[in-house]
Design a protein around this motif. Structure first.
Motif: not given
Length: 149
Positions: A134-145, A88-91
């Protein structure tokens, strides 16, 4: 509200904060939680850190900061947290959680505190897979895509 009640509320808030606060320190490539080692870390450079579990010495987290190929323009900077064992990656571009003026070690200490607070990282130094999601859902902004190149 009387002064005694106000004082009691303030005292309760301060004591609760002290009770739940944990001391995180990075020293000699060791991540210490209240003086006990929970992870091993490797500073690759100013913008990249790896964190390893103590059990198998597996790399569990890779932190990388990106300037989005615009070194003089900081408003598009972001960082990624790659939870390697969970794939899992979070950006995110929210540096407020780890901000520490040009001190990468202090920033990584804040990162570990944040992960502990969010229960992504257990006090034993293992990742909690449910909390990583849950952390990914809260904080990921999917910047690369979202970035046009």
């Amino acid at each position: 509200m009387t002064v005694k009640k106000l004082f009691a509320i303030i005292l309760l808030a301060v004591s609760a904060n002290l009770y739940f606060s944990q001391e995180v320190e990075i020293k000699d490539d060791k991540v210490l939680l209240d003086g006990k080692q929970i992870l091993r870390t490797e500073k690759i450079n100013m913008i990249q850190y790896s964190f390893y579990d103590l059990k198998n010495d597996d790399e569990i987290l890779l932190y990388r900061a990106f300037d989005n190929e615009t070194p003089k323009y900081v408003n598009d900077d972001y960082y990624s947290l790659n939870f390697l064992t969970e794939k899992i990656k979070v950006e995110t571009n929210d540096f407020s959680k780890i901000a520490s003026f040009m001190n990468s070690k202090k920033a990584m200490e804040k990162l570990v505190k944040w992960l502990l607070k969010e229960k992504v990282l257990t006090p034993e130094g293992t990742l909690n897979p449910d909390r990583v999601a849950v952390f990914k859902e809260k904080y990921d902004q999917n910047i690369t895509d979202r970035t046009i190149r």
